[in-house]
Design a protein around this motif. Structure first.
Motif, PDB file in Angstrom:
ATOM      1  N   TRP A  19      -8.837  81.861  33.391  1.00  0.00           N
ATOM      2  CA  TRP A  19      -9.827  82.494  34.375  1.00  0.00           C
ATOM      3  C   TRP A  19      -9.459  82.647  35.668  1.00  0.00           C
ATOM      4  O   TRP A  19      -8.449  82.362  35.965  1.00  0.00           O
ATOM      5  CB  TRP A  19     -11.099  81.289  34.429  1.00  0.00           C
ATOM      6  N   SER A  20     -10.257  83.518  36.391  1.00  0.00           N
ATOM      7  CA  SER A  20      -9.975  83.722  37.747  1.00  0.00           C
ATOM      8  C   SER A  20     -10.410  82.668  38.646  1.00  0.00           C
ATOM      9  O   SER A  20     -11.208  81.679  38.175  1.00  0.00           O
ATOM     10  CB  SER A  20     -10.755  85.040  38.314  1.00  0.00           C
ATOM     11  N   SER A  21     -10.075  82.512  40.054  1.00  0.00           N
ATOM     12  CA  SER A  21     -10.610  81.411  40.936  1.00  0.00           C
ATOM     13  C   SER A  21     -12.130  81.223  40.855  1.00  0.00           C
ATOM     14  O   SER A  21     -12.881  80.130  41.164  1.00  0.00           O
ATOM     15  CB  SER A  21      -9.982  81.337  42.388  1.00  0.00           C
ATOM     16  N   ASP A  22     -12.838  82.484  40.746  1.00  0.00           N
ATOM     17  CA  ASP A  22     -14.195  82.628  40.945  1.00  0.00           C
ATOM     18  C   ASP A  22     -14.991  82.171  39.552  1.00  0.00           C
ATOM     19  O   ASP A  22     -15.771  81.323  39.774  1.00  0.00           O
ATOM     20  CB  ASP A  22     -14.715  83.881  40.859  1.00  0.00           C
ATOM     21  N   THR A  23     -14.345  82.155  38.445  1.00  0.00           N
ATOM     22  CA  THR A  23     -14.642  81.509  37.295  1.00  0.00           C
ATOM     23  C   THR A  23     -14.648  80.033  37.435  1.00  0.00           C
ATOM     24  O   THR A  23     -15.461  79.154  36.884  1.00  0.00           O
ATOM     25  CB  THR A  23     -14.163  81.983  36.128  1.00  0.00           C
ATOM     26  N   LEU A  24     -13.242  79.583  37.859  1.00  0.00           N
ATOM     27  CA  LEU A  24     -13.037  78.334  37.909  1.00  0.00           C
ATOM     28  C   LEU A  24     -14.245  77.786  38.771  1.00  0.00           C
ATOM     29  O   LEU A  24     -14.618  76.389  38.614  1.00  0.00           O
ATOM     30  CB  LEU A  24     -11.542  77.781  38.652  1.00  0.00           C
ATOM     31  N   ALA A  25     -14.513  78.247  40.168  1.00  0.00           N
ATOM     32  CA  ALA A  25     -15.551  77.567  41.006  1.00  0.00           C
ATOM     33  C   ALA A  25     -16.682  77.556  40.465  1.00  0.00           C
ATOM     34  O   ALA A  25     -17.490  76.576  40.559  1.00  0.00           O
ATOM     35  CB  ALA A  25     -15.671  78.656  42.096  1.00  0.00           C
ATOM     36  N   ALA A  26     -17.188  78.476  39.416  1.00  0.00           N
ATOM     37  CA  ALA A  26     -18.367  78.195  38.501  1.00  0.00           C
ATOM     38  C   ALA A  26     -18.324  77.180  37.633  1.00  0.00           C
ATOM     39  O   ALA A  26     -19.247  76.325  37.690  1.00  0.00           O
ATOM     40  CB  ALA A  26     -18.467  79.368  37.858  1.00  0.00           C
ATOM     41  N   TRP A  27     -17.236  76.896  37.112  1.00  0.00           N
ATOM     42  CA  TRP A  27     -17.181  75.921  36.261  1.00  0.00           C
ATOM     43  C   TRP A  27     -17.329  74.478  37.129  1.00  0.00           C
ATOM     44  O   TRP A  27     -17.896  73.491  36.490  1.00  0.00           O
ATOM     45  CB  TRP A  27     -15.679  75.699  35.553  1.00  0.00           C
ATOM     46  N   LEU A  28     -16.598  74.217  38.286  1.00  0.00           N
ATOM     47  CA  LEU A  28     -16.856  73.004  38.819  1.00  0.00           C
ATOM     48  C   LEU A  28     -18.131  72.818  39.302  1.00  0.00           C
ATOM     49  O   LEU A  28     -18.468  71.915  39.434  1.00  0.00           O
ATOM     50  CB  LEU A  28     -15.596  73.282  40.128  1.00  0.00           C
ATOM     51  N   ALA A  29     -18.836  73.917  39.689  1.00  0.00           N
ATOM     52  CA  ALA A  29     -20.242  73.796  40.127  1.00  0.00           C
ATOM     53  C   ALA A  29     -21.130  73.341  39.015  1.00  0.00           C
ATOM     54  O   ALA A  29     -21.811  72.438  39.032  1.00  0.00           O
ATOM     55  CB  ALA A  29     -20.752  75.036  40.467  1.00  0.00           C
ATOM     56  N   LEU A  30     -21.029  73.953  37.603  1.00  0.00           N
ATOM     57  CA  LEU A  30     -21.425  73.412  36.606  1.00  0.00           C
ATOM     58  C   LEU A  30     -21.426  72.100  36.034  1.00  0.00           C
ATOM     59  O   LEU A  30     -21.899  71.100  35.704  1.00  0.00           O
ATOM     60  CB  LEU A  30     -21.010  74.309  35.139  1.00  0.00           C
ATOM     61  N   TYR A  31     -19.886  71.640  36.378  1.00  0.00           N
ATOM     62  CA  TYR A  31     -19.448  70.178  36.040  1.00  0.00           C
ATOM     63  C   TYR A  31     -20.124  69.313  37.259  1.00  0.00           C
ATOM     64  O   TYR A  31     -20.529  67.968  36.729  1.00  0.00           O
ATOM     65  CB  TYR A  31     -17.886  70.120  36.248  1.00  0.00           C
ATOM     66  N   ALA A  32     -20.334  69.622  38.275  1.00  0.00           N
ATOM     67  CA  ALA A  32     -21.003  68.685  39.153  1.00  0.00           C
ATOM     68  C   ALA A  32     -22.448  68.795  39.069  1.00  0.00           C
ATOM     69  O   ALA A  32     -22.984  67.515  39.080  1.00  0.00           O
ATOM     70  CB  ALA A  32     -20.812  69.331  40.690  1.00  0.00           C
ATOM     71  N   ALA A  33     -23.038  69.733  38.548  1.00  0.00           N
ATOM     72  CA  ALA A  33     -24.423  69.705  38.128  1.00  0.00           C
ATOM     73  C   ALA A  33     -24.747  68.779  36.818  1.00  0.00           C
ATOM     74  O   ALA A  33     -25.624  68.053  36.931  1.00  0.00           O
ATOM     75  CB  ALA A  33     -24.895  71.195  37.753  1.00  0.00           C
ATOM     76  N   GLY A  34     -23.809  68.716  36.054  1.00  0.00           N
ATOM     77  CA  GLY A  34     -23.888  67.887  34.984  1.00  0.00           C
ATOM     78  C   GLY A  34     -23.634  66.446  35.361  1.00  0.00           C
ATOM     79  O   GLY A  34     -24.614  65.588  34.750  1.00  0.00           O
ATOM     80  N   SER A  35     -22.682  66.160  36.188  1.00  0.00           N
ATOM     81  CA  SER A  35     -22.624  64.813  36.724  1.00  0.00           C
ATOM     82  C   SER A  35     -23.781  64.316  37.688  1.00  0.00           C
ATOM     83  O   SER A  35     -24.248  63.203  37.517  1.00  0.00           O
ATOM     84  CB  SER A  35     -21.523  64.671  37.438  1.00  0.00           C
ATOM     85  N   LEU A  36     -24.457  65.307  38.223  1.00  0.00           N
ATOM     86  CA  LEU A  36     -25.531  64.950  39.094  1.00  0.00           C
ATOM     87  C   LEU A  36     -26.835  64.515  38.082  1.00  0.00           C
ATOM     88  O   LEU A  36     -27.530  63.662  38.479  1.00  0.00           O
ATOM     89  CB  LEU A  36     -26.099  66.038  39.974  1.00  0.00           C
ATOM     90  N   VAL A  37     -26.752  65.142  36.910  1.00  0.00           N
ATOM     91  CA  VAL A  37     -28.003  64.719  36.156  1.00  0.00           C
ATOM     92  C   VAL A  37     -28.118  63.171  35.673  1.00  0.00           C
ATOM     93  O   VAL A  37     -29.152  62.767  35.632  1.00  0.00           O
ATOM     94  CB  VAL A  37     -27.960  65.535  34.814  1.00  0.00           C
ATOM     95  N   VAL A  38     -27.199  62.534  35.923  1.00  0.00           N
ATOM     96  CA  VAL A  38     -27.130  61.124  35.397  1.00  0.00           C
ATOM     97  C   VAL A  38     -28.106  60.412  36.659  1.00  0.00           C
ATOM     98  O   VAL A  38     -28.252  59.217  36.386  1.00  0.00           O
ATOM     99  CB  VAL A  38     -25.607  60.537  35.730  1.00  0.00           C
ATOM    100  N   VAL A  39     -28.529  60.915  37.805  1.00  0.00           N
ATOM    101  CA  VAL A  39     -29.385  60.201  38.532  1.00  0.00           C
ATOM    102  C   VAL A  39     -30.534  60.238  37.793  1.00  0.00           C
ATOM    103  O   VAL A  39     -31.490  59.213  38.090  1.00  0.00           O
ATOM    104  CB  VAL A  39     -29.582  61.044  39.914  1.00  0.00           C
ATOM    105  N   ALA A  40     -30.929  60.815  36.753  1.00  0.00           N
ATOM    106  CA  ALA A  40     -32.091  60.434  36.036  1.00  0.00           C
ATOM    107  C   ALA A  40     -32.405  59.267  35.278  1.00  0.00           C
ATOM    108  O   ALA A  40     -33.285  58.659  34.888  1.00  0.00           O
ATOM    109  CB  ALA A  40     -32.254  61.413  34.939  1.00  0.00           C
ATOM    110  N   ASP A  41     -31.294  58.418  35.309  1.00  0.00           N
ATOM    111  CA  ASP A  41     -31.368  57.184  34.910  1.00  0.00           C
ATOM    112  C   ASP A  41     -32.492  56.118  35.887  1.00  0.00           C
ATOM    113  O   ASP A  41     -32.704  55.301  35.572  1.00  0.00           O
ATOM    114  CB  ASP A  41     -29.972  56.364  35.005  1.00  0.00           C
ATOM    115  N   ALA A  42     -32.502  56.687  37.195  1.00  0.00           N
ATOM    116  CA  ALA A  42     -33.401  56.149  38.187  1.00  0.00           C
ATOM    117  C   ALA A  42     -33.128  54.553  38.109  1.00  0.00           C
ATOM    118  O   ALA A  42     -34.205  54.010  38.456  1.00  0.00           O
ATOM    119  CB  ALA A  42     -34.827  56.314  37.760  1.00  0.00           C
ATOM    120  N   GLY A  43     -31.802  54.074  38.339  1.00  0.00           N
ATOM    121  CA  GLY A  43     -31.406  52.607  38.485  1.00  0.00           C
ATOM    122  C   GLY A  43     -31.848  51.728  37.290  1.00  0.00           C
ATOM    123  O   GLY A  43     -31.876  50.528  37.317  1.00  0.00           O
TER     124      GLY A  43
END
Length: 487
Positions: A19-43
């Protein structure tokens, strides 16, 4: 932890090969979004853990545990269905590619749906994992997750080499998480804890009961939301506010390592936090004080040692890691890595607070931290770029998690809180600066360039540090060190 490290150290160079650096940046954003979904556990997981611990002192412990677990599982399934629909609808209304600046990246919106909804489908495994932690079977959940991570990483490697698309990698990444959750919930838990079958006949929970669980879990939700937001939201904020895609990729890569270090510290606090919660519940103050003091010292020393080893060799490592395609930002690196070491003692306080039901303190501290972080991010990122996000993270940690949470917990737990904090600060400074200075000295005398030079530098550093720490192998020396720790 090793598999989490290979997810970044081995796969990212592989991604950059295809991939190019642009595509890698897109993957890192996707990875962060997936990790952020864990907040749905709501404690709810930590709320459940505290209830499972409380049931140990009750009559019919297994029956009450099975009843509560069945009701909570239905609550989790409702969250998965409800939020899954909202995520899909939100993606259609507000395309992530346009919002985050990846409109030129093919299949970004579909990949975002796959990775967020897929992570959400794995959420019910949190309940079983929490029950295993209380019942002394946590290693089963950990090893199952390790297998899922390993299979997922092999799958990602095959997907990027064979298909070369973000969507293929995203599907592979979440598929193993879903299979892991199904294994834990459907197959393993009923066999390891047969009494859970007694809860299947439980009547459906009322709306009042469900609302009560969310209300009682709110302090843990606020705490976890802030932790996950600090780890993942900056990637999305930088993607949205910084136009330079190379700078976004640069931020994502450096943030990966600092988040990994924070994750190591949090993982180390989990078993210690559970023991502290037990001692707190039974009122064993002597053991509680000793364990908290030693645990805090251990985590601080480990974080400082890792940062002391990373800082001097980071530029060589970063060039090898990215094949020289992405420049290194020294100021950003020092800010994030040193900030990760400084916050280490507060993670021990956070773990203890989570396992001792300190809801009010968690809400005040983590709520304030989230507000401070968002305000500073809005002010600093447009002006300073990724460095502004780094300053926002570190400043919010210092002002709230250390300035409020840690000081309150240490003052309430230890007999000599000031002495304890001074010892931690001294150890942090000595280990981190000593490791950094040692690394700089080694870099000055090792000739050559490239991978061989980097490996030689690391090997020499590890040997010297091992020799310096070798006296701790003697029980008498360890005893004297521990006896000197104020508790």
């Amino acid at each position: 932890m090793l598999l989490a490290l290979t997810q970044q150290l081995l796969l990212i160079p592989t991604f950059l090969h295809f991939w190019s650096s642009d595509t890698l940046a897109a993957w890192l954003a996707l990875y962060a979004a997936g990790s952020l979904v864990v907040v749905a556990d709501a404690g709810l997981q930590l709320r459940a853990i505290n209830r499972f611990l409380a049931f140990k002192a009750c009559a019919d412990c297994e029956g009450r545990t099975a009843n509560f677990c069945a009701r909570m599982m239905r609550l989790y399934l409702g969250i998965v269905v409800g939020l899954g629909v909202l995520l899909i609808a939100g993606t259609e209304l507000f395309p992530p590619a346009a919002v985050l600046g990846f409109h030129k990246t093919q299949s970004f919106d579909v990949a975002m749906i796959v990775i967020t909804v897929g992570t959400l489908l794995a959420l019910p495994a949190n309940l079983v994992s929490g029950l295993y932690r209380v019942r002394g079977k946590y290693s089963r959940a950990v090893w199952s997750q390790n297998v899922a991570l390993l299979v997922g990483q092999i799958g990602q490697f095959i997907a990027v080499a064979w298909f070369g698309s973000l969507l293929a990698v995203a599907i592979t990444y979440v598929a193993t998480q879903i299979l892991f959750a199904l294994f834990l919930v459907v197959y393993d838990a009923p066999r390891q804890l047969p009494f859970l079958k007694r809860g299947r006949a439980v009547a459906s929970s009322s709306w009042r009961w469900k609302a009560g669980q969310f209300r009682l879990a709110l302090p843990f939700a606020v705490a976890n939301l802030t932790e996950i937001a600090l780890a993942n939201a900056p990637m999305l904020l930088v993607s949205a506010m910084v136009a330079d895609r190379v700078a976004v990729a640069q931020w994502g890569l450096i943030r990966v390592i600092s988040s990994f270090l924070r994750g190591i510290c949090i993982q180390m606090t989990l078993p210690i936090g559970a023991e502290l919660g037990h001692d707190f519940a039974i009122g064993d103050k002597v053991r509680l004080r000793g364990l908290y003091a030693y645990g805090s010292l251990f985590i601080t020393a480990m974080a400082s040692l890792i940062v002391g080893g990373l800082l001097p060799f980071w530029s060589d490592f970063f060039a090898l890691w990215t094949h020289g395609s992405i420049p290194n930002d020294a100021a950003l690196t020092v800010t994030l890595l040193m900030g990760s070491a400084v916050v280490a003692p507060s993670l021990m306080a956070l773990g203890f607070a989570n396992h001792s039901n300190r809801g009010d303190l968690l809400v005040r501290t983590k709520g304030a931290q989230l507000v401070v972080f968002l305000i500073l991010s809005a002010v600093l990122i447009p002006r300073l770029g990724p460095l502004g996000a780094a300053i926002a993270i570190v400043a919010s940690d210092l002002l709230t998690q250390i300035g409020i949470l840690t000081l309150v917990i240490v003052r309430q737990t230890l007999a000599h809180p000031v002495r304890h904090m001074l010892v931690l600060i001294t150890i942090m400074a000595v280990i981190m600066l000593g490791g950094w200075g040692l690394g700089l000295a080694i870099r000055g005398i090792v000739p050559g360039a490239g991978l061989l030079r980097f490996l030689t530098e690391c090997a020499i550093w590890l040997v010297v540090v091992a020799i310096a720490a070798s006296p701790l192998l003697m029980e008498r020396v360890r005893g004297r060190v521990l006896a000197a720790v104020p508790n």
